[in-house]
Design a protein around this motif. Structure first.
Motif, PDB file in Angstrom:
ATOM      1  N   MET A   1       0.819  -1.216   0.000  1.00 25.33           N
ATOM      2  CA  MET A   1       0.000   0.000   0.000  1.00 25.33           C
ATOM      3  C   MET A   1       0.852   1.266   0.000  1.00 25.33           C
ATOM      4  O   MET A   1       0.518   2.258  -0.641  1.00 25.33           O
ATOM      5  CB  MET A   1      -0.931  -0.003   1.217  1.00 25.33           C
ATOM      6  CG  MET A   1      -1.780   1.247   1.359  1.00 25.33           C
ATOM      7  SD  MET A   1      -2.844   1.584  -0.058  1.00 25.33           S
ATOM      8  CE  MET A   1      -4.047   0.262   0.132  1.00 25.33           C
ATOM      9  N   ASP A   2       1.981   1.241   0.690  1.00 23.16           N
ATOM     10  CA  ASP A   2       2.820   2.437   0.738  1.00 23.16           C
ATOM     11  C   ASP A   2       3.428   2.732  -0.623  1.00 23.16           C
ATOM     12  O   ASP A   2       3.594   3.890  -0.994  1.00 23.16           O
ATOM     13  CB  ASP A   2       3.921   2.279   1.796  1.00 23.16           C
ATOM     14  CG  ASP A   2       4.431   3.630   2.285  1.00 23.16           C
ATOM     15  OD1 ASP A   2       3.604   4.531   2.507  1.00 23.16           O
ATOM     16  OD2 ASP A   2       5.658   3.786   2.429  1.00 23.16           O
ATOM     17  N   ASP A   3       3.761   1.682  -1.388  1.00 20.66           N
ATOM     18  CA  ASP A   3       4.253   1.891  -2.751  1.00 20.66           C
ATOM     19  C   ASP A   3       3.182   2.583  -3.589  1.00 20.66           C
ATOM     20  O   ASP A   3       3.482   3.472  -4.394  1.00 20.66           O
ATOM     21  CB  ASP A   3       4.633   0.555  -3.401  1.00 20.66           C
ATOM     22  CG  ASP A   3       5.835  -0.088  -2.737  1.00 20.66           C
ATOM     23  OD1 ASP A   3       6.655   0.659  -2.159  1.00 20.66           O
ATOM     24  OD2 ASP A   3       5.955  -1.323  -2.779  1.00 20.66           O
ATOM     25  N   LEU A   4       1.943   2.161  -3.395  1.00 22.05           N
ATOM     26  CA  LEU A   4       0.836   2.771  -4.125  1.00 22.05           C
ATOM     27  C   LEU A   4       0.686   4.247  -3.763  1.00 22.05           C
ATOM     28  O   LEU A   4       0.529   5.107  -4.632  1.00 22.05           O
ATOM     29  CB  LEU A   4      -0.462   2.027  -3.819  1.00 22.05           C
ATOM     30  CG  LEU A   4      -1.749   2.656  -4.348  1.00 22.05           C
ATOM     31  CD1 LEU A   4      -1.719   2.753  -5.861  1.00 22.05           C
ATOM     32  CD2 LEU A   4      -2.957   1.856  -3.892  1.00 22.05           C
ATOM     33  N   LEU A   5       0.760   4.567  -2.477  1.00 21.14           N
ATOM     34  CA  LEU A   5       0.617   5.955  -2.046  1.00 21.14           C
ATOM     35  C   LEU A   5       1.725   6.835  -2.615  1.00 21.14           C
ATOM     36  O   LEU A   5       1.472   7.949  -3.083  1.00 21.14           O
ATOM     37  CB  LEU A   5       0.623   6.029  -0.519  1.00 21.14           C
ATOM     38  CG  LEU A   5      -0.573   5.387   0.199  1.00 21.14           C
ATOM     39  CD1 LEU A   5      -0.374   5.447   1.703  1.00 21.14           C
ATOM     40  CD2 LEU A   5      -1.867   6.078  -0.195  1.00 21.14           C
ATOM     41  N   ASN A   6       2.949   6.332  -2.564  1.00 21.15           N
ATOM     42  CA  ASN A   6       4.072   7.100  -3.113  1.00 21.15           C
ATOM     43  C   ASN A   6       3.912   7.313  -4.610  1.00 21.15           C
ATOM     44  O   ASN A   6       4.190   8.395  -5.145  1.00 21.15           O
ATOM     45  CB  ASN A   6       5.390   6.380  -2.830  1.00 21.15           C
ATOM     46  CG  ASN A   6       5.746   6.404  -1.359  1.00 21.15           C
ATOM     47  OD1 ASN A   6       5.383   7.332  -0.627  1.00 21.15           O
ATOM     48  ND2 ASN A   6       6.456   5.389  -0.900  1.00 21.15           N
ATOM     49  N   ASN A   7       3.426   6.277  -5.293  1.00 25.67           N
ATOM     50  CA  ASN A   7       3.239   6.374  -6.733  1.00 25.67           C
ATOM     51  C   ASN A   7       2.124   7.362  -7.077  1.00 25.67           C
ATOM     52  O   ASN A   7       2.245   8.158  -8.006  1.00 25.67           O
ATOM     53  CB  ASN A   7       2.915   4.991  -7.304  1.00 25.67           C
ATOM     54  CG  ASN A   7       3.066   4.946  -8.810  1.00 25.67           C
ATOM     55  OD1 ASN A   7       4.029   5.465  -9.352  1.00 25.67           O
ATOM     56  ND2 ASN A   7       2.113   4.324  -9.477  1.00 25.67           N
ATOM     57  N   MET A   8       1.041   7.326  -6.290  1.00 26.24           N
ATOM     58  CA  MET A   8      -0.068   8.247  -6.537  1.00 26.24           C
ATOM     59  C   MET A   8       0.354   9.691  -6.303  1.00 26.24           C
ATOM     60  O   MET A   8      -0.117  10.601  -7.002  1.00 26.24           O
ATOM     61  CB  MET A   8      -1.254   7.891  -5.643  1.00 26.24           C
ATOM     62  CG  MET A   8      -1.967   6.603  -6.027  1.00 26.24           C
ATOM     63  SD  MET A   8      -2.540   6.574  -7.748  1.00 26.24           S
ATOM     64  CE  MET A   8      -3.640   7.972  -7.776  1.00 26.24           C
ATOM     65  N   GLN A   9       1.243   9.917  -5.365  1.00 25.49           N
ATOM     66  CA  GLN A   9       1.732  11.279  -5.147  1.00 25.49           C
ATOM     67  C   GLN A   9       2.522  11.765  -6.356  1.00 25.49           C
ATOM     68  O   GLN A   9       2.373  12.910  -6.794  1.00 25.49           O
ATOM     69  CB  GLN A   9       2.602  11.347  -3.904  1.00 25.49           C
ATOM     70  CG  GLN A   9       3.104  12.758  -3.613  1.00 25.49           C
ATOM     71  CD  GLN A   9       3.957  12.836  -2.367  1.00 25.49           C
ATOM     72  OE1 GLN A   9       4.529  11.848  -1.917  1.00 25.49           O
ATOM     73  NE2 GLN A   9       4.054  14.020  -1.795  1.00 25.49           N
ATOM     74  N   ARG A  10       3.341  10.869  -6.918  1.00 27.25           N
ATOM     75  CA  ARG A  10       4.104  11.249  -8.113  1.00 27.25           C
ATOM     76  C   ARG A  10       3.174  11.520  -9.285  1.00 27.25           C
ATOM     77  O   ARG A  10       3.398  12.442 -10.076  1.00 27.25           O
ATOM     78  CB  ARG A  10       5.104  10.137  -8.460  1.00 27.25           C
ATOM     79  CG  ARG A  10       6.268  10.030  -7.482  1.00 27.25           C
ATOM     80  CD  ARG A  10       7.363   9.137  -8.031  1.00 27.25           C
ATOM     81  NE  ARG A  10       6.926   7.746  -8.099  1.00 27.25           N
ATOM     82  CZ  ARG A  10       7.118   6.864  -7.111  1.00 27.25           C
ATOM     83  NH1 ARG A  10       7.702   7.244  -5.992  1.00 27.25           N
ATOM     84  NH2 ARG A  10       6.708   5.622  -7.250  1.00 27.25           N
TER      85      ARG A  10
END
Length: 230
Positions: free
Chosen positions: A160-169
């Protein structure tokens, strides 16, 4: 109007404890539990502890994190400059007296195992990287909150944290006005809107697998979108 007795009227907020001053009253096993929860979620929290007796376990944590402490009974002056207070002692009469002083000084207070004396509760926390979910039962059953926490910890993938970081980018790279960005982000994340009914364990497993696949899809889609807008 909705009957507040039949609902949970608490308003959830996430507090920056590193910008506030918190007094913890108590030095036994209850204080140890509160310290663990505070430092696990806010390692840089500004905490001061006062207690007539401080256990070896609590003292170890205080010294490890350089938390100031005073080994004596609580005094009203301990609340000077404090924004929040947590009373973690196993004495109802003293706890009530301290809570009354806190209210007089307009310091928001949590009293262990005394919901009626609390201005705020410390809920069960689920954390996956930057994702943090607080669970409240309105003080009725911490045990239920704990069980829900266990279920969510098992259900929400570590990715989930990878997803959040990716969504921020993705968000930072999108062009257009606010409405355009919101619509684009809604389109991208719509794959996560999986409706499910209360069904068997097998269907719950299918939902979990679908959720994981959705996250993987979003991560891949995000990178392609970033390449397109760069």
């Amino acid at each position: 109007m909705t009957d507040l007795q039949a609902t949970n009227p608490l308003f959830p907020i996430f507090v920056k404890l590193h910008n506030l001053n918190l007094l913890l009253v108590g030095g036994g096993y209850v204080a140890l539990e509160k310290l663990g929860a505070l430092l696990a979620n806010s390692p840089q929290a500004n905490i001061k502890l006062v207690a007539q007796e401080i256990s070896a376990d609590v003292l170890n944590i205080l010294q490890l994190h350089n938390i100031p402490y005073t080994e004596r009974a609580f005094e009203p002056g301990d609340l000077n400059g404090m924004d929040l207070a947590i009373v973690a002692i196993n004495d109802s009469d003293i706890s009530s007296r301290i809570a009354s002083i806190c209210k007089e000084k307009r310091v928001l207070t949590n009293v262990a195992d005394k919901p009626d004396l609390c201005d705020f509760y410390l809920g069960s926390i689920v954390q996956k990287g930057n994702l943090k979910i607080a669970i409240s039962t309105n003080g009725k059953s911490p045990t239920i909150a704990k069980r829900i926490k266990e279920v969510l910890n098992e259900t929400i993938p570590d990715e989930m944290d990878d997803l959040l970081n990716n969504m921020q980018r993705i968000r930072d790279g999108l062009k257009g006005d606010f409405n355009d960005k919101v619509k684009r982000l809604n389109d991208i994340t719509s794959v996560m809107s999986v409706k499910r009914k209360k069904t068997s364990a097998f269907r719950k497993l299918i939902y979990l697998l679908s959720f994981i696949i959705a996250i993987a899809f979003l991560i891949l889609a995000g990178y392609y979108i970033l390449l397109a807008v760069s």
